[in-house]
Design a protein around this motif. Structure first.
Motif, short mmCIF file in Angstrom:
data_model
loop_
_atom_site.label_atom_id
_atom_site.label_comp_id
_atom_site.label_asym_id
_atom_site.label_seq_id
_atom_site.Cartn_x
_atom_site.Cartn_y
_atom_site.Cartn_z
N ASN A 124 -7.11 -6.80 -2.92
CA ASN A 124 -8.49 -7.08 -2.42
C ASN A 124 -9.17 -6.08 -1.94
N ALA A 125 -8.80 -4.82 -2.07
CA ALA A 125 -9.52 -3.54 -1.61
C ALA A 125 -10.37 -3.11 -2.92
N ASN A 126 -11.39 -2.28 -2.67
CA ASN A 126 -12.15 -1.39 -3.47
C ASN A 126 -11.50 -0.08 -3.50
N TYR A 127 -10.57 0.21 -3.20
CA TYR A 127 -9.79 1.66 -3.40
C TYR A 127 -8.31 1.37 -3.41
N PHE A 128 -7.44 2.45 -3.71
CA PHE A 128 -6.25 2.45 -3.75
C PHE A 128 -5.71 3.56 -3.11
N LEU A 129 -4.62 3.80 -2.69
CA LEU A 129 -4.00 5.11 -2.16
C LEU A 129 -2.71 5.52 -2.85
N LEU A 130 -2.69 7.02 -2.94
CA LEU A 130 -1.53 7.30 -3.72
C LEU A 130 -0.93 8.83 -2.67
N ASP A 131 0.22 8.52 -2.51
CA ASP A 131 0.81 9.60 -1.62
C ASP A 131 1.60 10.75 -2.66
N LYS A 132 1.02 11.69 -2.30
CA LYS A 132 1.48 12.79 -3.42
C LYS A 132 1.54 14.15 -3.07
N LEU A 159 -1.64 5.97 6.33
CA LEU A 159 -0.68 6.37 5.46
C LEU A 159 -0.11 7.67 5.82
N ALA A 160 -0.91 8.56 5.91
CA ALA A 160 -0.33 9.98 6.31
C ALA A 160 0.31 10.12 7.38
N ARG A 161 -0.07 9.41 8.39
CA ARG A 161 0.62 9.21 9.51
C ARG A 161 2.18 8.76 9.40
N PHE A 162 1.93 7.51 8.77
CA PHE A 162 3.63 7.03 8.65
C PHE A 162 4.43 7.63 7.43
N HIS A 170 4.03 2.69 2.91
CA HIS A 170 2.69 1.85 2.32
C HIS A 170 2.81 0.40 3.04
N THR A 171 4.05 0.13 3.04
CA THR A 171 4.18 -1.32 4.02
C THR A 171 3.61 -1.45 5.39
#
Length: 219
Positions: A124-132, A159-162, A170-171
């Motif tokens: 439901n978001a207008n973005y998504f994240l990728l940890d790389k 996310l960067a903190r977790f 991500h969860t």
């Protein structure tokens, strides 16, 4: 006027004394730069940029409250990155680990597999994240508005903190956003911050994706 008068007096007194002229010039230049530094440091801005948002979020995650604009201004870095010790030590601040407006063309096959595992968090978001590679890349949808950009950046910081503490980052980041994001924004508003948008560079690269009947994301 008083400054001009003192300058004329100093020029008259030091006339013909080259060493005194240079010492006076360097001393006044250093004092002028220090005065400008303190003047900028004293500014208390209510807008949200990368570093200001990062400072506010970090304090909120640790204490459950937000700092005032005056308190945040004392923690912001004024000098540019290239002039600080961080460049020599290769130290990155939290907001420097988050890359807003990443290019979809940079995605490799392994990245797509990772996105497939985490796509349910961004339905439901207008973005998504990728940890790389220890950083967070934020891909923005073409239909995203200013509030979506701000939310995506905060999500990226979380996310960067977790990522440094948990394998299920991500969860945990998604859970934090569901439970705490609205509270965070509300507290920012109470302190007088402008939460309508994030002061960021122009996001040139935006992507378009749709969800099929089985929530399959295609680009």
């Amino acid at each position: 006027m008083s400054g001009m008068g003192l300058g004329m007096l100093l020029a008259h007194v030091t006339r013909g004394h080259d060493l005194v002229v240079w010492v006076s010039f360097l001393s006044l230049t250093i004092f002028h730069m220090y005065a400008n530094y303190k003047a900028v440091q004293s500014l208390s801005l209510s807008t949200l940029n990368y570093e200001r948002t990062s400072i506010l979020l970090q304090y909120f995650m640790e204490h459950g409250e937000v700092l005032t604009p005056e308190q945040v201004s004392k923690q912001e870095h004024i000098l540019p990155f290239w002039s600080s010790w961080r460049k020599l030590l290769r130290v990155k601040l939290p907001h420097e680990l988050v890359h807003l407006g990443a290019k979809a063309s940079m995605l490799a096959h392994s990245d797509m597999l990772l996105i497939a595992k985490t796509r349910s968090y961004y339905t439901n978001a207008n973005y998504f994240l990728l940890d790389k590679d220890g950083s967070v890349c934020i891909f923005i949808h073409k239909q995203a508005v200013a509030t979506d950009v701000l939310k995506s950046f905060v999500h990226g910081l979380v996310l960067a903190r977790f990522m440094q503490k948990s394998k299920s980052c991500h969860t945990e980041a998604h859970q934090w956003m569901d439970e705490k994001y609205n509270t965070f924004i509300s507290k920012l508003k109470v302190e007088g911050y402008s939460t309508e948008r994030l002061l960021s560079h122009s996001i040139v690269w935006k992507a378009h994706w749709v969800y099929g009947p089985l929530d399959e994301k295609t680009k």
